[in-house]
Write an enzyme that holds these catalytic residues in place. Structure first.
Site, short mmCIF file in Angstrom:
data_model
loop_
_atom_site.label_atom_id
_atom_site.label_comp_id
_atom_site.label_asym_id
_atom_site.label_seq_id
_atom_site.Cartn_x
_atom_site.Cartn_y
_atom_site.Cartn_z
N ASP A 111 0.90 -1.28 0.00
CA ASP A 111 0.17 -0.12 -0.11
C ASP A 111 0.96 1.35 0.16
O ASP A 111 1.91 1.51 0.71
CB ASP A 111 -0.74 -0.25 1.30
CG ASP A 111 -1.82 0.91 1.17
OD1 ASP A 111 -2.27 1.22 0.04
OD2 ASP A 111 -2.53 1.31 2.24
N HIS B 174 -9.39 4.64 -2.30
CA HIS B 174 -8.53 4.77 -0.93
C HIS B 174 -9.65 5.49 -0.04
O HIS B 174 -10.69 6.04 -0.36
CB HIS B 174 -7.35 5.54 -1.14
CG HIS B 174 -6.22 4.60 -1.56
ND1 HIS B 174 -5.26 4.07 -0.85
CD2 HIS B 174 -6.23 3.94 -2.98
CE1 HIS B 174 -4.34 3.54 -1.80
NE2 HIS B 174 -5.00 3.19 -2.93
N SER C 113 -12.93 4.19 4.84
CA SER C 113 -13.87 3.72 6.02
C SER C 113 -15.01 4.56 6.38
O SER C 113 -14.88 5.76 5.97
CB SER C 113 -12.75 3.97 7.22
OG SER C 113 -11.68 2.83 7.27
N ASP D 168 -8.94 0.66 6.36
CA ASP D 168 -7.99 0.42 7.43
C ASP D 168 -8.63 1.08 8.89
O ASP D 168 -8.69 0.44 9.79
CB ASP D 168 -6.61 1.31 7.18
CG ASP D 168 -5.51 1.08 7.98
OD1 ASP D 168 -5.77 0.13 9.03
OD2 ASP D 168 -4.44 1.33 8.16
N SER D 169 -8.86 2.32 8.88
CA SER D 169 -9.31 2.99 10.16
C SER D 169 -10.41 2.58 10.66
O SER D 169 -10.49 2.21 12.05
CB SER D 169 -9.73 4.54 9.92
OG SER D 169 -8.82 5.27 9.24
P1 13P Z 1 -9.16 4.65 5.63
O1 13P Z 1 -8.39 5.38 6.52
O2 13P Z 1 -10.41 5.20 5.36
O3 13P Z 1 -9.47 3.32 6.23
O4 13P Z 1 -8.42 4.37 4.26
C1 13P Z 1 -7.34 3.32 4.30
C2 13P Z 1 -6.66 3.32 3.00
O5 13P Z 1 -6.91 3.90 2.06
C3 13P Z 1 -5.23 2.69 2.96
O6 13P Z 1 -4.64 2.89 1.80
#
Ligand code: 13P
Length: 332
Positions: free
Chosen positions: A94, A234, A237, A279-280
């Protein structure tokens, strides 16, 4: 040199083609630790969903890139143990920020890499992306690139302002760089504070912020320029308010944390958007669980108790995303 194929991993090519045709998106979940990885694999195995395991710069600094790669290799075996005969698992870098880093991941068994040169001038973005593509394609590793700038902060990727992707640039960029998929900017951003209160309205009943909609007109224009080309979102979340409320009621402080409403992600998943990064949300689920156990049982000092509940919360979250938001269940 280790090929991802020897590790039982797959690249994104076929996965994305099927997702676009089928009107769903593949979940791309970041991982930093064992509990997160266990939860991702259990959720994917139980729902029979293809899945992308993402390693960010912050994860590499925190957990060590070598260890994370071996964990992903172990994840394939774990998936089989759970009864998933032919796991469809991608190991993805990533936000790779240099050719050398992307090359080291290709050489080490990653099946997909992102080269994020979106902060560079346009021609330099194309040149660096092309260099990574030429190297990665020799080993059948797929490459994600980015055009446009997302606002927000995630690990060590940050930008104060966002610039939507310019649809008039995407054909030239994709053709000349040779990338396999393209991350675009349509209003999503990294982290748990995706919009400022000034960008939102406030629901008078709940007092909660209501975010502005994503720029679907930009997405539509990109799809018109590049029909059938894999698009990536991306910063997707949704920042579930039940976790935010739980954290805040248990001594945390996340005022006005806000994400992308899930119905907008559901709409995007039905289009050429075939990879959605999350991720968040899992950080929030993890933190809510840890706060809950430590508040309810102040005498608890066994990490397996609070990390165990964190794993349960994350597994439930991942299944919900797969089934109710991205629609990738039953596709692997
Ligand atoms: P979030 O912070 O919205 O979860 O995005 C994660 C992301 O895009 C990782 O590359």
């Amino acid at each position: 040199m280790v090929s991802y194929k020897e590790l039982g991993l797959v690249n994104t090519r076929e996965m994305f083609a099927k997702a676009i045709k089928g009107g769903y998106a593949i979940p791309a979940f970041n991982f930093n630790n064992m509990e997160q990885l266990q939860a991702i694999i259990k959720a994917a195995a139980e729902t029979k969903s293809p899945v992308i395991l993402q390693v960010s710069k912050g994860a590499r600094n925190y957990a060590n890139q070598t260890l994370l790669r071996y964990m992903a290799q172990g994840a394939v075996e774990y998936a089989k143990e759970l009864g998933w005969e032919h796991p469809q698992i991608v190991l993805h870098l990533d936000h790779g920020d240099s050719f050398e880093l992307c090359k080291s991941c290709v050489d080490f068994g990653f099946s997909s890499v992102m080269i994020d040169a979106s902060s560079l001038p346009y021609e330099e973005n194309i040149a660096l992306t092309k260099k990574v593509v030429e190297y990665a394609h020799q080993f059948d590793v797929t490459v994600e690139a980015e055009l446009g700038v997302l606002a927000g902060v995630e690990d060590e990727v940050s930008s104060a302002v966002s610039h939507y992707t310019k649809p008039e640039e995407v054909v030239d960029f994709a053709t000349r760089s040779g990338c396999d998929s393209l991350a675009i900017s349509i209003g999503t951003s990294h982290g748990a504070y995706k919009f400022t209160p000034e960008q939102c309205t406030r629901d008078p009943k709940t007092g909660k912020l209501v975010p502005p909609p994503l720029a679907f007109d930009v997405l539509d224009a990109v799809m018109e320029q590049l029909p059938g080309f894999p698009i990536v979102l991306h910063g997707s979340s949704s920042v579930p308010q039940e976790y935010v409320d739980m954290i805040n009621s248990l001594g945390g402080k996340l005022p006005d944390a806000i994400g992308i409403p899930e119905e907008q992600l559901r709409k995007a998943a039905k289009s050429a958007v075939c990879k959605i990064n999350i991720d968040s949300d899992s950080r929030l689920a993890f933190t809510a669980a840890v706060r809950k156990v430590l508040t309810e049982k102040p005498g608890e000092f066994d990490p397996r108790k609070y990390c165990g509940l964190a794993r349960d919360f994350m597994e439930e979250l991942y299944k919900h995303k797969i089934i109710d938001v991205l629609g990738s269940d039953g596709k692997a």
